[in-house]
Design an enzyme around this catalytic site. Sequence first.
Site, PDB file in Angstrom:
ATOM      1  N   ASN A   1       0.897  -1.417   0.085  1.00 19.06           N
ATOM      2  CA  ASN A   1      -0.033  -0.056  -0.134  1.00 19.06           C
ATOM      3  C   ASN A   1       0.837   1.354  -0.044  1.00 19.06           C
ATOM      4  OD1 ASN A   1       0.627  -0.722   2.470  1.00 19.06           O
ATOM      5  ND2 ASN A   1      -1.138   0.759   3.476  1.00 19.06           N
TER       6      ASN A   1
ATOM      7  N   GLY B   1       1.873  -5.703   7.269  1.00 17.98           N
ATOM      8  CA  GLY B   1       1.214  -6.451   6.304  1.00 17.98           C
ATOM      9  C   GLY B   1      -0.029  -6.852   7.235  1.00 17.98           C
ATOM     10  N   SER B   2      -0.790  -7.836   6.875  1.00 15.94           N
ATOM     11  CA  SER B   2      -2.194  -8.191   7.346  1.00 15.94           C
ATOM     12  C   SER B   2      -1.785  -8.825   8.853  1.00 15.94           C
ATOM     13  CB  SER B   2      -2.753  -9.240   6.565  1.00 15.94           C
ATOM     14  OG  SER B   2      -2.064 -10.410   6.109  1.00 15.94           O
ATOM     15  N   THR B   3      -2.658  -8.864   9.699  1.00 19.02           N
ATOM     16  CA  THR B   3      -2.527  -9.525  10.916  1.00 19.02           C
ATOM     17  C   THR B   3      -2.349 -11.016  10.809  1.00 19.02           C
ATOM     18  OG1 THR B   3      -3.588  -7.589  12.225  1.00 19.02           O
ATOM     19  CG2 THR B   3      -3.774  -9.675  12.998  1.00 19.02           C
TER      20      THR B   3
ATOM     21  N   VAL C   1      -1.054 -12.884   8.220  1.00 23.05           N
ATOM     22  CA  VAL C   1       0.273 -13.219   8.026  1.00 23.05           C
ATOM     23  C   VAL C   1       1.378 -12.663   9.262  1.00 23.05           C
ATOM     24  CG1 VAL C   1       2.373 -13.028   6.406  1.00 23.05           C
ATOM     25  CG2 VAL C   1       0.004 -13.262   5.644  1.00 23.05           C
ATOM     26  N   GLY C   2       0.903 -11.865   9.914  1.00 23.93           N
ATOM     27  CA  GLY C   2       1.922 -11.345  11.098  1.00 23.93           C
ATOM     28  C   GLY C   2       1.703 -12.197  12.113  1.00 23.93           C
TER      29      GLY C   2
ATOM     30  N   GLU D   1       3.873  -4.449  12.366  1.00 22.68           N
ATOM     31  CA  GLU D   1       2.948  -3.570  11.832  1.00 22.68           C
ATOM     32  C   GLU D   1       1.759  -3.822  11.210  1.00 22.68           C
ATOM     33  OE1 GLU D   1       2.902  -0.478  13.362  1.00 22.68           O
ATOM     34  OE2 GLU D   1       5.187   0.154  13.618  1.00 22.68           O
TER      35      GLU D   1
ATOM     36  N   CYS E   1      -3.541   1.630   6.385  1.00 26.57           N
ATOM     37  CA  CYS E   1      -3.597   0.916   7.772  1.00 26.57           C
ATOM     38  C   CYS E   1      -4.368   1.752   8.884  1.00 26.57           C
ATOM     39  CB  CYS E   1      -2.241   0.544   8.098  1.00 26.57           C
ATOM     40  SG  CYS E   1      -1.203   1.422   8.163  1.00 26.57           S
TER      41      CYS E   1
ATOM     42  N   GLU F   1       7.518   2.014  15.338  1.00 22.88           N
ATOM     43  CA  GLU F   1       8.528   2.538  14.472  1.00 22.88           C
ATOM     44  C   GLU F   1       8.605   3.927  14.697  1.00 22.88           C
ATOM     45  OE1 GLU F   1       6.927   0.627  10.615  1.00 22.88           O
ATOM     46  OE2 GLU F   1       8.693  -0.206  10.534  1.00 22.88           O
TER      47      GLU F   1
HETATM   48  P1  NAD Z   1      -0.034  -9.114   3.532  1.00 26.83           P
HETATM   49  O1  NAD Z   1      -0.033  -9.723   4.698  1.00 26.83           O
HETATM   50  O2  NAD Z   1      -0.615 -10.144   2.522  1.00 26.83           O
HETATM   51  O3  NAD Z   1       1.629  -9.089   2.881  1.00 26.83           O
HETATM   52  C1  NAD Z   1       2.678  -8.286   3.368  1.00 26.83           C
HETATM   53  C2  NAD Z   1       3.905  -8.832   2.783  1.00 26.83           C
HETATM   54  O4  NAD Z   1       4.053 -10.143   3.747  1.00 26.83           O
HETATM   55  C3  NAD Z   1       4.107  -9.028   1.529  1.00 26.83           C
HETATM   56  O5  NAD Z   1       5.330  -8.625   1.116  1.00 26.83           O
HETATM   57  C4  NAD Z   1       3.941 -10.790   1.521  1.00 26.83           C
HETATM   58  O6  NAD Z   1       4.532 -11.087   0.395  1.00 26.83           O
HETATM   59  C5  NAD Z   1       4.609 -11.109   2.758  1.00 26.83           C
HETATM   60  N1  NAD Z   1       4.072 -12.370   3.087  1.00 26.83           N
HETATM   61  C6  NAD Z   1       3.285 -13.182   2.679  1.00 26.83           C
HETATM   62  N2  NAD Z   1       3.028 -14.445   3.248  1.00 26.83           N
HETATM   63  C7  NAD Z   1       4.284 -14.411   4.039  1.00 26.83           C
HETATM   64  C8  NAD Z   1       4.759 -15.351   5.081  1.00 26.83           C
HETATM   65  N3  NAD Z   1       4.308 -16.494   5.188  1.00 26.83           N
HETATM   66  N4  NAD Z   1       6.014 -14.993   5.700  1.00 26.83           N
HETATM   67  C9  NAD Z   1       6.660 -13.875   5.301  1.00 26.83           C
HETATM   68  N5  NAD Z   1       6.085 -12.923   4.727  1.00 26.83           N
HETATM   69  C10 NAD Z   1       5.019 -13.138   3.912  1.00 26.83           C
HETATM   70  O7  NAD Z   1      -0.400  -7.850   3.560  1.00 26.83           O
HETATM   71  P2  NAD Z   1      -0.682  -6.881   2.219  1.00 26.83           P
HETATM   72  O8  NAD Z   1      -2.060  -7.449   1.602  1.00 26.83           O
HETATM   73  O9  NAD Z   1       0.441  -6.575   1.312  1.00 26.83           O
HETATM   74  O10 NAD Z   1      -1.022  -5.463   2.803  1.00 26.83           O
HETATM   75  C11 NAD Z   1      -2.124  -5.261   3.467  1.00 26.83           C
HETATM   76  C12 NAD Z   1      -1.984  -5.055   5.006  1.00 26.83           C
HETATM   77  O11 NAD Z   1      -0.864  -4.605   5.661  1.00 26.83           O
HETATM   78  C13 NAD Z   1      -3.323  -4.657   5.571  1.00 26.83           C
HETATM   79  O12 NAD Z   1      -3.737  -5.429   6.692  1.00 26.83           O
HETATM   80  C14 NAD Z   1      -2.859  -3.317   6.211  1.00 26.83           C
HETATM   81  O13 NAD Z   1      -3.491  -2.956   7.431  1.00 26.83           O
HETATM   82  C15 NAD Z   1      -1.442  -3.729   6.705  1.00 26.83           C
HETATM   83  N6  NAD Z   1      -0.588  -2.503   6.919  1.00 26.83           N
HETATM   84  C16 NAD Z   1      -0.117  -2.208   8.117  1.00 26.83           C
HETATM   85  C17 NAD Z   1       0.712  -1.098   8.367  1.00 26.83           C
HETATM   86  C18 NAD Z   1       0.883  -0.712   9.795  1.00 26.83           C
HETATM   87  O14 NAD Z   1       1.836   0.294   9.859  1.00 26.83           O
HETATM   88  N7  NAD Z   1       0.293  -1.170  10.820  1.00 26.83           N
HETATM   89  C19 NAD Z   1       1.030  -0.122   7.351  1.00 26.83           C
HETATM   90  C20 NAD Z   1       0.611  -0.648   6.020  1.00 26.83           C
HETATM   91  C21 NAD Z   1      -0.250  -2.005   5.660  1.00 26.83           C
END
Ligand code: NAD
Length: 455
Positions: free
Chosen positions: A131, A207-209, A211-212, A229, A263, A432
């Site tokens: 994003n 990224g997403s919760t 995957v986090g 994050e 986010c 961060e």
């Molecule tokens: P996502 O979790 O699908 O992917 C994020 C990253 O993780 C990508 O680079 C992806 O390739 C990688 N990934 C996927 N599977 C993995 C694994 N098993 N192990 C390690 N890495 C892996 O998220 P997205 O769809 O790219 O982004 C949208 C999400 O990110 C939303 O939930 C949004 O709220 C969140 N986000 C949070 C913040 C914040 O600062 N809190 C900022 C921006 C986006």
Amino acid sequence: MTSTQLINPATEEVLRAVEHVDVAAVDDAVARASAAQRRWARLAPAERAAGLRAFAAAVDAHLDELAALEVANSGHPIGSARWEAGNVRDVLQFYAGSPERLSGRQIPVAGGIDVTFHEPMGVVGVITPWNFPMVIATWGIAPALAAGNAVLVKPAEWTPLTTMRLAELAVEAGLDADLLQVLPGQGSVVGERFVSHPGVRKVVFTGSTAVGKKVLAGAAAHVKRVTLELGGKSANIVFADCDLEQAAATAPGGVFDNAGQDCCARSRILVQRSVYDRFMELLEPAVRAVAVGDPAAETTEMGPLVSRAHWNKVASYVPPNAPVAFRGTAPTGPGFWFPPTVLTPERTDRSVTEEIFGPVVTVLAFDDEHDAVTLANDTEYGLSGSIWTDDLSRALRVSRAVESGNLSVNSHSSVRYTTPFGGFKQSGVGRELGPDAPLHFTETKNVFIAIKEEQ
Ligand code: NAD
């Protein structure tokens, strides 16, 4: 070898293919980064500071190029993309001040002196979402380098171009090519290898919760440091005693910026019941006025969604029988366009409880301050939020009561690199940015030096 075809989200034209790296390439990159890190950490602090300033200057000389790349790859409006490129420069510049200020402490003890050192961790892996690609990458890169680490970045599959360009600019600025490496690839390959490789000492994941949680579980096996994050479902709380015109005029910007793919999007508007009807009357023209269209046009405020797959996900929250109050406009024809959409669902609807990550906002009425805080906190997330009131005591009471890492009163302030950023609850772990970010890329070492008694 796999690859991703990158698509311009506004036109659906193919931009180019980007090849993915495999596990062996990640392992090779870790080994090279490890050696580069030792060279980097041996430099005088002023030399590392100069390196970061040179990197910032190289970014500054390529702001327009970086912005144009983000417009094409991510569909961001050009005004936003320019701000993002400028933010990358400013964050590098800000943390260029850190190497010479990363002081330890001298602690009074008996029998000698005691000092602490902030040792770099070594190699840091940064995994980013699609994003805000270059901005989020830099929030990890800059403080990690400043603290003496090497950095590997895995950009999101759909949006790697600006991050790849940043690594080239670092080399043009004179940094060692192995110190900052960008490794495009799949999350399940490159991302997971960052987590499982013992040589990567910390993972910063945005990224997403869902995957986090996997990253956190994988990191546990190595007691690996993480910053997470994650997602958000932030509340924009509008009290009857606020400047209602201002609250309604700014609410669309608070949620539809970056087409809601933010986010921090204030995606739940909570309005005190006594002013609910008036607020909706004021909100409607503000939503219809959002300029949605060609991201390259200077007047555009909102571009398309990032991909067809993501469009399908967002659209699932607005089925034909959805309680749509009103919608804005969006172009027709090629491109992943989705109009700004305002829903008035029940409190338990999935559009209220789940992160949509698109230009869809729900509006709910509340009765009093207690009800507002209860509703705001009725979510697994806790990232951001806004409070609109002219009552200073209420502003402070509610700010303290909302379980969220980043709140703004009578505004929808975006992330500032000078202040800490991160989430409560399932929105993340750690913080961060802000003055302390480099410390989060160090281990504190305590050294006691005995002083012999005078003979
Ligand atoms: P996502 O979790 O699908 O992917 C994020 C990253 O993780 C990508 O680079 C992806 O390739 C990688 N990934 C996927 N599977 C993995 C694994 N098993 N192990 C390690 N890495 C892996 O998220 P997205 O769809 O790219 O982004 C949208 C999400 O990110 C939303 O939930 C949004 O709220 C969140 N986000 C949070 C913040 C914040 O600062 N809190 C900022 C921006 C986006």
